[in-house]
Structure formats: structure tokens, C-alpha cells
Scaffold this motif. Structure first.
Motif, PDB file in Angstrom:
ATOM      1  N   VAL A 208       0.808  -1.220   0.000  1.00  0.00           N
ATOM      2  CA  VAL A 208       0.000   0.000   0.000  1.00  0.00           C
ATOM      3  C   VAL A 208       0.843   1.272   0.000  1.00  0.00           C
ATOM      4  N   ASP A 209       2.129   1.151   0.412  1.00  0.00           N
ATOM      5  CA  ASP A 209       3.003   2.330   0.410  1.00  0.00           C
ATOM      6  C   ASP A 209       4.445   1.884   0.602  1.00  0.00           C
ATOM      7  N   SER A 210       5.376   2.757   0.222  1.00  0.00           N
ATOM      8  CA  SER A 210       6.807   2.473   0.366  1.00  0.00           C
ATOM      9  C   SER A 210       7.541   3.786   0.607  1.00  0.00           C
ATOM     10  N   LYS A 211       8.253   3.873   1.741  1.00  0.00           N
ATOM     11  CA  LYS A 211       8.941   5.111   2.117  1.00  0.00           C
ATOM     12  C   LYS A 211      10.362   4.804   2.588  1.00  0.00           C
ATOM     13  N   THR A 212      11.254   5.758   2.376  1.00  0.00           N
ATOM     14  CA  THR A 212      12.606   5.603   2.894  1.00  0.00           C
ATOM     15  C   THR A 212      12.685   6.070   4.344  1.00  0.00           C
ATOM     16  N   ALA A 213      13.522   5.375   5.124  1.00  0.00           N
ATOM     17  CA  ALA A 213      13.880   5.838   6.463  1.00  0.00           C
ATOM     18  C   ALA A 213      15.407   5.879   6.595  1.00  0.00           C
ATOM     19  N   HIS A 214      16.097   5.820   5.439  1.00  0.00           N
ATOM     20  CA  HIS A 214      17.555   6.019   5.359  1.00  0.00           C
ATOM     21  C   HIS A 214      18.345   5.103   6.298  1.00  0.00           C
ATOM     22  N   ALA A 220      12.809   5.564  11.121  1.00  0.00           N
ATOM     23  CA  ALA A 220      11.840   4.501  10.825  1.00  0.00           C
ATOM     24  C   ALA A 220      10.646   4.570  11.774  1.00  0.00           C
ATOM     25  N   TYR A 221      10.913   4.893  13.026  1.00  0.00           N
ATOM     26  CA  TYR A 221       9.815   5.040  13.996  1.00  0.00           C
ATOM     27  C   TYR A 221       8.837   6.128  13.525  1.00  0.00           C
ATOM     28  N   THR A 222       9.375   7.253  13.110  1.00  0.00           N
ATOM     29  CA  THR A 222       8.527   8.362  12.654  1.00  0.00           C
ATOM     30  C   THR A 222       7.788   8.012  11.373  1.00  0.00           C
ATOM     31  N   VAL A 223       8.506   7.441  10.414  1.00  0.00           N
ATOM     32  CA  VAL A 223       7.903   7.102   9.120  1.00  0.00           C
ATOM     33  C   VAL A 223       6.784   6.082   9.300  1.00  0.00           C
ATOM     34  N   LEU A 224       7.049   5.030  10.082  1.00  0.00           N
ATOM     35  CA  LEU A 224       6.022   4.004  10.225  1.00  0.00           C
ATOM     36  C   LEU A 224       4.843   4.503  11.066  1.00  0.00           C
ATOM     37  N   THR A 225       5.104   5.347  12.037  1.00  0.00           N
ATOM     38  CA  THR A 225       4.005   5.945  12.809  1.00  0.00           C
ATOM     39  C   THR A 225       3.036   6.660  11.868  1.00  0.00           C
ATOM     40  N   MET A 244      16.160  -0.228  11.067  1.00  0.00           N
ATOM     41  CA  MET A 244      14.835   0.343  10.825  1.00  0.00           C
ATOM     42  C   MET A 244      13.749  -0.529  11.449  1.00  0.00           C
ATOM     43  N   SER A 245      13.965  -1.828  11.468  1.00  0.00           N
ATOM     44  CA  SER A 245      12.981  -2.731  12.078  1.00  0.00           C
ATOM     45  C   SER A 245      12.811  -2.454  13.566  1.00  0.00           C
ATOM     46  N   LYS A 250       8.951  -0.458  17.594  1.00  0.00           N
ATOM     47  CA  LYS A 250       8.585   0.553  18.584  1.00  0.00           C
ATOM     48  C   LYS A 250       7.319   1.300  18.159  1.00  0.00           C
ATOM     49  N   ALA A 251       7.229   1.642  16.873  1.00  0.00           N
ATOM     50  CA  ALA A 251       6.055   2.353  16.361  1.00  0.00           C
ATOM     51  C   ALA A 251       4.812   1.479  16.439  1.00  0.00           C
ATOM     52  N   ILE A 252       4.964   0.202  16.152  1.00  0.00           N
ATOM     53  CA  ILE A 252       3.837  -0.736  16.223  1.00  0.00           C
ATOM     54  C   ILE A 252       3.321  -0.841  17.659  1.00  0.00           C
ATOM     55  N   GLY A 253       4.250  -0.903  18.606  1.00  0.00           N
ATOM     56  CA  GLY A 253       3.859  -0.955  20.014  1.00  0.00           C
ATOM     57  C   GLY A 253       3.162   0.306  20.465  1.00  0.00           C
ATOM     58  N   ALA A 254       3.688   1.468  20.020  1.00  0.00           N
ATOM     59  CA  ALA A 254       3.104   2.750  20.409  1.00  0.00           C
ATOM     60  C   ALA A 254       1.698   2.923  19.843  1.00  0.00           C
ATOM     61  N   ALA A 255       1.423   2.262  18.724  1.00  0.00           N
ATOM     62  CA  ALA A 255       0.102   2.348  18.099  1.00  0.00           C
ATOM     63  C   ALA A 255      -0.843   1.253  18.599  1.00  0.00           C
ATOM     64  N   ASN A 256      -0.389   0.516  19.632  1.00  0.00           N
ATOM     65  CA  ASN A 256      -1.185  -0.587  20.202  1.00  0.00           C
ATOM     66  C   ASN A 256      -1.552  -1.647  19.158  1.00  0.00           C
TER      67      ASN A 256
END
Length: 326
Positions: A208-214, A220-225, A244-245, A250-256
Motif C-alpha cells: 500500500v506504500d513504500s517510504k525511505t527511512a535512510h 523509521a519510527y517516525t515514518v512508520l508511525t 529500521m525494524s 517501537k512504532a507498532i507498540g506505540a500504536a497498540n
């Protein structure tokens, strides 16, 4: 009489000076034109230039290279890294230092596949042998610079395809995923994205989407959030490296969304293993950082001795899952 003595002394002094200068050249004073200064201990100097040493992958690479050099005992290794994954100027400065130090070879894991070709050209003109590891330099840029540089590294596209295949089997057809890309200027980032896309296509997933997190954890936390907000029905993340994983988890956990969004990854650093064990990361790929550096050093020594290296010395990749992490 005095004039004759003066001329004799002057001629004698000139002869002594000429002999002294010749002796200095032979013993390793100023190098002669077109040649390198002879090393006092006879050992060639090999520069290993890596990417960010804040990344555990390159810490492992440096350690493996140093251990290999110590075991061989036939070279002087000068290893260096850069501040972050996009610090191209830092790598250019490192190459310039190697030229100034009259190194015999440079083994480079480039931060960018095109931007490092020009400074490598200067090194080649200085008589330094070149070996490319980890990230393939751009073929077009090499051709334009008339450089023939052997590559020692893995098949990144195949590695990411294998990792993505594990995620595809877990999610099943119709699963929705996003891709976290590495540095857009790096060939391995492009190759890993291509491998993930093939795994998604073969497995019936929807990207559904593809983004760089360098390659960076915090980015990566910000991009995936942001991606989780934009696409709340995401079920999987295809992440192009473990750093990046870590940010993705971390982002997945923060989003419950722990247990609802799985990650496929690449690199097999120690920090990812707890997430492999608990299933948040379903797969990563070991590309054997230490051996990759050791192989690069071996190729460098071969070329220093006048040997010819293969265009691509392919190194191994291995999919690692929770069962392997033990």
C-alpha cells in the motif's frame, strides 16, 4: 690557491649531498615519482571504510575485519566508519586520508553507489587498489570513470525476497504491507526493495506504500508511525534493515498494534533477536558482516600481489526466523 681549495670543497659537498639524497630515496624518504614509499615492515596498508558504526552490523564488520587481519598478520588494517548512514562527505574524507597515507588498498562499503565513484577514481590514479563490499557501486558511474572494481557482497534482492516470503506465508493472500526503504542512493536499498516487491507479488500481498527511512531507527519510527495512521489496516512491514525494524517495532507498540502487524527484516544483528523470538519480527537475513569484510580484505591482498579478482565475489545470505534465534 684559495680559489682551488674552495672549488674542491664545493664539489665534494655536492657529491656528499647527492649521495645522501639518493640514500634517503632508497630507505623510504620522499617517494619517487609514480611510486609508493616502501613500508618499513613490508606489510601493505589496507583501508576499510564502512558506513555508520552506530549500526551494529558495521560494528560486527569492523570486529571481524580486525580479527581477520590479526590472524593473517600480513597487513596493516586501518578501519573507519562515518557518523550516520548518509554521511557521504565523511566517506570522501576517509578516502582522501587513505590517499594521503599512501595506502595500498581501499575496501569500501559505500554510503552512496554513485557519489563515491569520483573520489575512488582519485585513489586509483594514486595507485591504490580498490575493492567494493556490501553495497554495489553503480555500474554506469564506474564505466564513465573507467574503473574496474570487484564487488564482494551478497545478492540483496534474493535475500529480501526470501525474508518477504516468510511474511507472505504468514499473512496469506490479500495481506496489506508497507516497505521501509534504505538510502535511495544505495544500490542495496533498491535491490532489497525489489526483492520485497517480488515476494509480495508472488505471495499475493498488496503493497500500500513504500517510504525511505535512510536505514535509521529513529527515522523509521517516525515514518512508520505516519504510515500506520494513514493506513490503519496494515498487517505487515517489509523493512530493509534491522536498524529500521527496531524503530518499526517501537512504532507498532506505540500504536497498540503489537501482534497485529508483523515485520520482515534484513541483517540479523543481535538487537533484533528478542523480536524474532517473540514473533514480532518473522524473519531477518544474515549476510555475515564479519566474513564479508574478511573476504574483501583477501581480495584486496590478492590484487596488491598482482592477482585479478572476479567481478562479483558472491557472499552468502541465510534467512533467520524465530526458531533459529532459539
Amino acid at each position: 690557491m684559495n680559489r682551488s681549495i674552495s672549488l674542491a670543497v664545493s664539489a665534494s659537498a655536492s657529491l656528499v649531498l647527492a649521495v645522501a639524497l639518493t640514500g634517503c630515496g632508497q630507505e623510504g624518504g620522499s617517494p619517487s615519482a609514480g611510486g609508493k614509499e616502501k613500508k618499513k615492515d613490508g606489510k601493505p596498508v589496507v583501508c576499510l571504510i564502512m558506513k555508520s558504526l552506530g549500526n551494529e552490523f558495521f560494528q560486527t564488520m569492523q570486529q571481524g575485519a580486525e580479527e581477520h587481519a590479526k590472524k593473517l598478520g600480513t597487513l596493516e588494517l586501518k578501519a573507519s566508519g562515518i557518523q550516520n548512514e548518509t554521511d557521504i562527505d565523511g566517506q570522501v574524507a576517509a578516502i582522501n586520508r587513505c590517499i594521503t597515507d599512501q595506502a595500498d588498498a581501499i575496501v569500501l562499503a559505500p554510503a552512496d553507489s554513485r557519489a563515491l565513484v569520483s573520489p575512488l577514481g582519485r585513489a586509483a590514479k594514486a595507485g591504490i587498489k580498490l575493492v567494493n563490499i556490501d553495497v554495489k557501486l553503480d555500474d554506469g558511474a564506474l564505466k564513465a570513470a573507467q574503473l574496474d572494481v570487484p564487488f564482494v557482497g551478497p545478492d540483496n534482492a534474493e535475500g529480501s525476497r526470501l525474508s518477504g516470503e516468510v511474511l507472505a506465508k504468514k499473512l496469506g493472500k490479500g495481506g496489506k504491507v508497507v516497505i521501509l526503504e534504505g538510502n535511495p542512493g544505495a544500490a542495496n536499498a533498491q535491490q532489497r526493495k525489489a526483492g520485497f516487491e517480488k515476494a509480495a507479488k508472488d505471495g499475493g500481498l498488496t503493497v500500500v506504500d513504500s517510504k525511505t527511512a535512510h536505514w535509521e531507527t529513529d527515522e523509521a519510527y517516525t515514518v512508520l508511525t505516519n504510515l500506520l495512521t494513514a493506513h490503519p489496516d496494515i498487517q505487515g512491514v517489509m523493512s530493509s534493515n534491522d536498524s529500521m525494524s527496531l524503530g518499526a517495532v517501537k512504532a507498532i507498540g506505540a500504536a497498540n498494534k503489537k501482534g497485529k502487524v508483523a515485520v520482515a527484516s534484513f541483517d540479523n544483528i543481535d538487537a533484533i533477536k528478542p523480536y524474532l523470538k517473540d514473533g514480532q519480527v518473522v524473519a531477518t537475513v544474515d549476510q555475515f558482516a564479519a566474513k564479508q569484510a574478511a573476504d574483501g580484505i583477501d581480495v584486496a591482498l590478492k590484487t596488491i600481489d598482482g592477482g585479478k579478482a572476479e567481478a562479483w565475489v558472491k557472499t552468502d545470505v541465510k534467512v533467520v526466523t524465530g526458531a533459529d534465534a532459539g
